[in-house]
Design a protein around this motif. Structure first.
Motif, short mmCIF file in Angstrom:
data_model
loop_
_atom_site.label_atom_id
_atom_site.label_comp_id
_atom_site.label_asym_id
_atom_site.label_seq_id
_atom_site.Cartn_x
_atom_site.Cartn_y
_atom_site.Cartn_z
N GLU A 32 -2.79 -7.14 19.51
CA GLU A 32 -3.03 -8.68 20.13
C GLU A 32 -4.02 -9.47 19.08
N SER A 35 -1.78 -10.78 16.33
CA SER A 35 -0.63 -12.00 17.00
C SER A 35 -1.28 -13.13 17.16
N ARG A 36 -2.59 -13.18 17.63
CA ARG A 36 -3.25 -14.44 17.71
C ARG A 36 -3.58 -14.85 16.32
N SER A 39 -0.57 -16.42 14.88
CA SER A 39 -0.15 -17.86 15.48
C SER A 39 -1.32 -18.79 15.11
N SER A 97 6.92 -18.65 16.32
CA SER A 97 5.59 -18.22 16.54
C SER A 97 5.45 -17.99 18.14
N THR A 101 5.17 -14.43 20.43
CA THR A 101 3.98 -14.31 21.26
C THR A 101 4.12 -14.55 22.84
#
Length: 416
Positions: A32, A35-36, A39, A97, A101
């Motif tokens: 996570e 992924s953040r 982004s 993106s 997500t």
């Protein structure tokens, strides 16, 4: 044989699934975070690219409004087209993106189906003419005039479908069909196809694909962006609860399919672009602009400040007084000294950003008779950026690169 007791030699063994829970939670947390971070990186990269793009596209537009010889017009057109292509790639990176997500959000508003389709494919006429193709749009009469959904995302899907069809059609006609598969009292299932009328038929065996396994090498060099665009279109379609797939034959003919369920408009609901009583369409730019207005442009980039002032002065004439500020603190000082009817506020600035500046302005305006209209004019364009600006007290939002017509529309919407 003795029954299994959950014990091994040397004592009881810990429960393996329970022991692995902390490891799995840590792996999930790292995924996570990754992924953040990705982004955030893409959002910041987009911001950095959009800032100079705003100046490039804006100056190219200003040049096109001047007296140029044929060679100069060609150069400016090449500059403008290349800048817009780069802008499109930035938009696609942002969309990828959001899709990856799971943060893609969709609007639900009434929109005219036929005119939306027509406006979407009309700009593709140049590409169609260059390849000596023809284009037909057929909307089944059974399709409702208005439906509820995300018209911008619908246009994005259709645009990528037609672009892909252009890439794979060496000659003949590209036909876009929109028809109604089924409907209920509250929804209508639309099926949209784009491609050669004979695509996927003939003696060759047809193959169906949802596009996930198609390789980029299939795409011609003149349409390199079609691959990523259609991949994004598939992600948007799935976010809508629909589906996008490709049906093609060994001869190269193919048809792109898109299916989605849209909401029907209850009778009596007011529709956009129409006057409720007479039903006559009202042009989007019908509202007149004010003859006299004081404007403040706040941006830490000197090229963007200068560009905005030039565009606004050309748009409004001598009655539009345009002032500039390069920081939030300078903007606060100027707004203490005089009232501005309209403020275009950049969001990311050193020392004091546009959000903090806006909050302080709104606090100072408490109890005053007059209030400035503050519009975010920012290179941030991720989902949620608009809401962040509105929550800070801004009245509207416009993303860079900014077109003159977009400026005109947002001014008319807030001051007319």
């Amino acid at each position: 044989m003795a029954p299994f007791s959950g014990q091994t030699q040397g004592g009881s063994a810990p429960d393996e699934p329970q022991r692995r829970i902390p490891e799995l939670e840590e792996a999930l947390r790292r995924a996570e975070d990754s992924s953040r971070n990705k982004s955030a990186f893409i959002a910041n990269l987009s911001h950095e690219i959009r800032t100079p793009l705003n100046s490039i596209i804006g100056v190219a537009n200003l040049f096109q409004g001047t007296r140029l010889d044929l060679e100069q017009k060609k150069f400016v057109e090449m500059l403008s087209t290349s800048a817009r292509d780069l802008h499109r790639l930035v938009e696609e990176l942002l969309d990828l993106s959001l899709i990856e997500t799971g943060r893609l959000t969709l609007q639900s508003e009434p929109f005219p189906v036929r005119s939306n389709c027509s406006r979407t494919i009309r700009p593709l006429a140049v590409s169609i003419q260059e390849r000596r193709l023809s284009l037909e749009l057929q909307v089944d009469p059974a399709v409702p005039e208005y439906l509820r959904g995300d018209s911008a995302r619908m246009s994005q899907i259709l645009r990528n479908m037609v672009t892909n069809a252009i890439a794979f059609t060496p000659k003949g006609t590209i036909r876009v069909r929109v028809f109604l598969e089924e409907e209920t009292e509250s929804s209508a299932n639309l099926h949209v196809t784009a491609g050669h009328p004979d695509g996927g038929t003939g003696a060759e065996k047809r193959r169906d694909t949802d596009y996930s396994n198609m390789e980029r090498k299939d795409f011609s060099a003149s349409f390199q962006g079609a691959g990523m665009g259609l991949l994004i279109a598939r992600g948007i379609a799935e976010a809508m609860g629909g589906k996008l797939w490709t049906e093609f034959s060994g001869s190269g003919d193919r048809i792109i399919h898109f299916r989605a369920s849209l909401g029907k408009i209850p009778s009596g609901e007011a529709l956009p672009g129409k006057e409720e009583k007479s039903g006559k369409e009202i042009p989007a730019a019908a509202a007149p602009l004010p003859a006299e207005i004081s404007i403040l442009v706040v941006d830490d980039n000197r090229f963007n400040r200068s560009l905005a002032r030039t565009i606004l002065r050309k748009m409004g004439g001598p009655g539009w007084r345009v002032s500039l500020a390069e920081s939030g603190s300078e903007a606060l000082q100027l707004m203490e000294e005089q009232h501005f009817d309209l403020v275009f506020m950049d969001v990311q600035m050193p020392e004091m950003d546009g959000l903090e500046c806006t909050r302080l302005v709104r606090k100072k305006e408490t109890g005053r008779d007059r209030r400035s209209v503050i519009i975010a004019m920012t290179a941030y364009a991720m989902e949620g950026d608009r809401r962040m600006c509105l929550d800070a007290g801004m009245d509207d939002y416009i993303a860079k690169p900014v077109e003159a017509e977009e400026l005109r529309t947002v001014i008319s919407r807030n001051l007319a």
